[in-house]
Design an enzyme around this catalytic site. Structure first.
Site, PDB file in Angstrom:
ATOM      1  N   ARG A  34       1.403  -9.211  -2.292  1.00 49.25           N
ATOM      2  CA  ARG A  34       0.671  -9.416  -1.039  1.00 49.25           C
ATOM      3  C   ARG A  34      -0.622 -10.191  -1.274  1.00 49.25           C
ATOM      4  O   ARG A  34      -1.038 -10.980  -0.416  1.00 49.25           O
ATOM      5  CB  ARG A  34       0.353  -8.074  -0.383  1.00 49.25           C
ATOM      6  CG  ARG A  34       1.535  -7.517   0.374  1.00 49.25           C
ATOM      7  CD  ARG A  34       1.206  -6.182   0.973  1.00 49.25           C
ATOM      8  NE  ARG A  34       2.194  -5.804   1.984  1.00 49.25           N
ATOM      9  CZ  ARG A  34       2.270  -4.601   2.513  1.00 49.25           C
ATOM     10  NH1 ARG A  34       1.435  -3.651   2.119  1.00 49.25           N
ATOM     11  NH2 ARG A  34       3.175  -4.335   3.426  1.00 49.25           N
ATOM     12  N   LYS A 191      11.268   8.970   3.830  1.00 52.43           N
ATOM     13  CA  LYS A 191      11.545   9.821   4.990  1.00 52.43           C
ATOM     14  C   LYS A 191      12.312   9.148   6.111  1.00 52.43           C
ATOM     15  O   LYS A 191      12.020   8.027   6.494  1.00 52.43           O
ATOM     16  CB  LYS A 191      10.221  10.311   5.568  1.00 52.43           C
ATOM     17  CG  LYS A 191       9.548  11.353   4.726  1.00 52.43           C
ATOM     18  CD  LYS A 191       8.280  11.766   5.415  1.00 52.43           C
ATOM     19  CE  LYS A 191       7.705  13.024   4.779  1.00 52.43           C
ATOM     20  NZ  LYS A 191       6.428  13.350   5.433  1.00 52.43           N
ATOM     21  N   GLY A 339       6.209  -2.977   0.851  1.00 52.11           N
ATOM     22  CA  GLY A 339       5.421  -2.893  -0.378  1.00 52.11           C
ATOM     23  C   GLY A 339       6.238  -2.442  -1.580  1.00 52.11           C
ATOM     24  O   GLY A 339       6.254  -3.092  -2.629  1.00 52.11           O
ATOM     25  N   GLY A 362       6.589  -1.834   7.420  1.00 56.37           N
ATOM     26  CA  GLY A 362       6.827  -1.357   8.777  1.00 56.37           C
ATOM     27  C   GLY A 362       6.858  -2.515   9.768  1.00 56.37           C
ATOM     28  O   GLY A 362       7.689  -2.542  10.681  1.00 56.37           O
TER      29      GLY A 362
HETATM   30  C1  3PG Z   1       2.353  -1.429   5.015  1.00 58.46           C
HETATM   31  O1  3PG Z   1       2.229  -1.215   3.796  1.00 58.46           O
HETATM   32  O2  3PG Z   1       3.429  -1.307   5.611  1.00 58.46           O
HETATM   33  C2  3PG Z   1       1.179  -1.939   5.762  1.00 58.46           C
HETATM   34  O3  3PG Z   1       0.149  -2.279   4.893  1.00 58.46           O
HETATM   35  C3  3PG Z   1       0.739  -0.959   6.823  1.00 58.46           C
HETATM   36  O4  3PG Z   1       0.279   0.218   6.244  1.00 58.46           O
HETATM   37  P1  3PG Z   1       0.267   1.573   7.099  1.00 58.46           P
HETATM   38  O5  3PG Z   1       1.693   1.970   7.300  1.00 58.46           O
HETATM   39  O6  3PG Z   1      -0.517   2.563   6.306  1.00 58.46           O
HETATM   40  O7  3PG Z   1      -0.376   1.243   8.436  1.00 58.46           O
END
Ligand code: 3PG
Length: 384
Positions: A34, A191, A339, A362
């Site tokens: 990233r 999950k 990630g 997400g």
């Molecule tokens: C992710 O890793 O999906 C984004 O950086 C968003 O992180 P978060 O789900 O903690 O909002």
């Protein structure tokens, strides 16, 4: 939407929201995909003579408290190394941000700021006051309506999309409009509850969904298999059953278990029927991996989000490795996002064999679902 590339940034205070939410271990960044993806945007702004202020979240710390564990400092150090220049961390941006033209600073983890998650106007206005131009470039956080992604775009003098965000929207949009079939999704991670909606949406568009990680345990339980002490969401068993009726979801027939969640846990291969009460399932077994890899061979489009095991511990990484290599060998148009997924792509060195790598987790999945990303929607509104 307005694009950063179309603006004159010379001498301007440019606030760039990136998604630098990367894994950090013992104060070191362990997967920098990233950060690397954000480099062209930052370099472009620097080359244009902008005063560059970058901000990002890191993890999910408690708001209103500073905790060294979640500090953005390791990210700043890593970014500085990649840019070949200093990147100072601004601990409290409200005390003022000093940055010269052609320089870059990084604000401390935005999630330390009260009101960030609630998208509080007061905080969003404080961010907006830092800049002449706000650049939303964090595709990975575009699904969050938070002060640093959405609110700030309401109040900044100018709000535009950065090159990374624009490229992501473009590439994924094109790829998903008319996918070549069979379309197979691999959804791993811990999950079901965090991925239930995406599983439901994917079940509408996919020919097959391969589940893995903790998610698979709930599906195993739904099909009457023992899961011992594994992570399993009993309340979601009915939802898992419904999904299995709707779309083909092959389940592992063999699994790799441990007795504790640790780097030194002993890995034991078992049939999915023979998991004991004190076992925890940490990976799919070799037979399952082979069967799934075989299925992936006939796929024409593959969407991958989430590892199928605790791959950060080598003894529980073989399943994820096998699927990663199957994706690498496949002729399908493959998209990987998330990630953990990117960390796996790095670990098994398949980056150049995946058709498109998204920085979103997400956000990537919500985009796949066809949902509106609030941080993009606000840019569209501002562009009117
Ligand atoms: C992710 O890793 O999906 C984004 O950086 C968003 O992180 P978060 O789900 O903690 O909002």
């Amino acid at each position: 939407v307005l694009k950063m590339a179309d603006l004159d940034l010379s001498g301007k205070r440019v606030l760039i929201r990136e998604d630098l939410n990367v894994p950090v271990k013992n104060g070191k960044v362990t997967s920098d995909a990233r950060i690397r993806a954000s480099l062209p945007t930052i370099q472009l702004a620097l080359a244009a003579g902008a005063k560059v202020i970058v901000m990002s979240h890191l993890g999910r710390p408690e708001e209103g408290v500073y905790d060294e564990e979640s500090s953005i400092k390791p990210v700043a150090a890593h970014l500085a190394g990649l840019l070949g220049r200093d990147v100072n961390v601004i601990k409290d941006f409200r005390e003022g941000v000093e940055v010269a033209a052609g320089e870059v600073v990084l604000l401390e983890n935005v999630r330390f700021n009260k009101g960030e998650k609630k998208d509080a106007d007061e905080l969003a206005q404080a961010y907006a006051a830092l800049c002449d131009v706000f650049v939303m470039d964090a595709f990975g956080t575009a699904h969050r309506a938070q002060a640093s992604t959405h609110g700030v775009a309401k109040f900044a003098p100018v709000a535009c999309a950065g090159p990374l965000l624009a490229a992501e929207l473009d590439a994924l949009g094109k790829a998903l409009a008319t996918p070549a079939r069979p379309l197979v999704a691999i959804v791993g991670g811990s999950k079901v509850s965090t991925k239930l909606e995406v599983l439901e949406s994917l079940s509408d568009i996919c020919d097959q969904i391969i589940v893995g990680g903790g998610i698979a345990n709930t599906f195993l339980a739904a099909s009457g298999k023992p899961v011992g002490k594994s992570l399993c969401e009993d309340d979601l068993i009915p939802a898992a059953k419904k999904l299995m009726e709707k779309v083909s979801i092959p389940l592992p027939t063999d699994v790799v278990c441990g007795k504790e969640f640790s780097e030194s846990a002993v890995a034991t291969l078992k049939s999915a029927d023979a998991v004991e009460a004190d076992d925890m399932i940490f990976d799919i077994g070799p037979d399952s991996a082979k069967a799934l890899a075989e299925q992936l061979k006939s796929a024409k489009t593959i969407i991958w989000n989430g590892p199928v095991g605790v791959f950060e511990f080598d003894q529980f990484g073989e399943g994820t490795k096998a699927l990663a290599l199957a994706i690498a060998e496949s002729d399908a148009f493959s998209i990987a996002g998330g990630g953990d997924t990117l960390a796996a792509v790095d670990k098994y060195e398949i980056a150049d064999k995946v058709s498109y790598i998204s920085t979103g987790g997400g956000a990537f999945l919500e985009f796949v679902e066809g949902k509106v990303l609030p941080a993009v929607a606000i840019l569209e509104e501002r562009a009117k």
